[in-house]
Write an enzyme that holds these catalytic residues in place. Structure first.
Site, PDB file in Angstrom:
ATOM      1  N   GLU A   1      13.671   0.038   6.191  1.00  0.00           N
ATOM      2  CA  GLU A   1      12.718  -0.242   7.478  1.00  0.00           C
ATOM      3  C   GLU A   1      13.086  -1.722   8.002  1.00  0.00           C
ATOM      4  OE1 GLU A   1       8.562  -0.708   7.759  1.00  0.00           O
ATOM      5  OE2 GLU A   1       8.246   0.543   6.013  1.00  0.00           O
TER       6      GLU A   1
ATOM      7  N   LYS B   1      -0.968   3.374   2.177  1.00  0.00           N
ATOM      8  CA  LYS B   1      -1.587   2.374   1.955  1.00  0.00           C
ATOM      9  C   LYS B   1      -3.053   2.431   1.488  1.00  0.00           C
ATOM     10  CE  LYS B   1       1.029   0.179   5.558  1.00  0.00           C
ATOM     11  NZ  LYS B   1       2.047   1.539   5.639  1.00  0.00           N
TER      12      LYS B   1
END
Length: 302
Positions: A23, A157
């Protein structure tokens, strides 16, 4: 949508050689300049050292690109106005000629369209805290429930609701396996405090699961390979817990909501751990990239 695949990546995919999608959000939005460009080149080189071809993905001037040259990487790293694009934003970016860095969902979609099966990232998005009030859930999860790609990540996360995210992945039918661990990592933490049902111990074993997915058919679901950051490089768990609690209180006190919550919390963690959370995150990303390349090599050699 016209997908532009670099010659190197196109030839590797056609020849069934190992390719790893990367990414670009970490380059444009995750790191300060000029460190972001240095890390972008470092991650691509890490893929090559394992015998695979890197395919960093972004949208430039309305054209989705799979595989960037150094000049295009420089644009993503240094050009002002680079947007952050999820998969829902792609038609808008294409139609308006915009440039943007791709998040997990956009990268996974474009990689799959280009015929790439393995994708390395840092941590996935997921279900946000106070979901019952905000209904805030990352688009990553829905996209992974309909895209046949193997995502190597360090869990989700740690600012998110980890058990709710794991439950949501189960509901969506997305397989999750720990790599050489029976614990689900928490991005900058080696252990989020939650178990995983399956453990895979080698790139070859991951490739076997990928082959089994194809042989069984069924829905086009992703495989999530959760690879923990080494304990020696993780953020101190006690420091993480204390700073995250402070960050959540500050977020509520300042009235931060919606898409602004994640960058607010991540920035707070970086500042109040004196950069230790960022160092742990980068260690996780590097490990994921190396493992993804080894999995891609095993998959290509199948």
């Amino acid at each position: 949508m016209t997908l532009v695949v670099s010659e190197e990546v196109r030839e590797a995919v056609h020849a069934r050689r190992a390719v790893v999608a990367l990414e670009s959000t970490i380059i444009a939005h995750g790191l300060p300049r000029p460190r972001n460009m240095q890390v972008a080149l470092e991650l691509e080189e890490a893929v090559r050292r394992q015998g695979a071809v890197p395919a960093t993905i972004a949208v430039l001037d309305g054209r989705p690109r799979v595989g960037l040259d150094e000049g295009q990487l420089e644009r993503v790293a240094n050009e002002d106005g680079i947007r952050k694009l999820g998969h829902r934003d792609l038609p808008l970016a294409v139609a308006t000629g915009a440039s943007g860095a791709t998040t997990v969902s956009a990268t996974a979609l474009l990689a799959a369209l280009a015929g790439i099966r393995v994708f390395a990232t840092g941590g996935l998005g997921g279900v946000h805290r106070r979901w019952t009030v905000t209904q805030d859930e990352s688009a990553d999860l829905g996209l992974l429930a309909r895209t046949r790609i193997t995502v190597v990540c360090a869990g989700v996360k740690s600012i998110l609701d980890v058990p709710a995210t794991l439950q949501r992945l189960e509901t969506l039918g997305v397989a999750v396996a720990g790599y050489a661990t029976d614990r689900f990592p928490g991005f900058c933490l080696a252990d989020s405090g939650h178990p995983v049902d399956w453990t895979l111990d080698s790139p070859r074993q991951v490739a076997d699961v990928m082959r089994a997915q194809d042989a069984l058919g069924g829905p086009e679901l992703a495989l999530v390979v959760a690879n923990p950051v080494p304990e020696t490089e993780q953020l101190d768990p006690a420091l993480h817990a204390r700073v995250l609690a402070d960050a959540l209180r500050s977020c509520e006190a300042e009235g931060v909501t919606g898409q602004a919550v994640t960058p607010f919390l991540l920035d707070y963690l970086v500042r109040h751990t004196e950069g230790a959370s960022l160092s742990a995150n980068l260690a996780a990303v590097r490990g994921n990239v190396r493992l993804a390349a080894r999995i891609a090599v095993a998959w290509a050699g199948a």
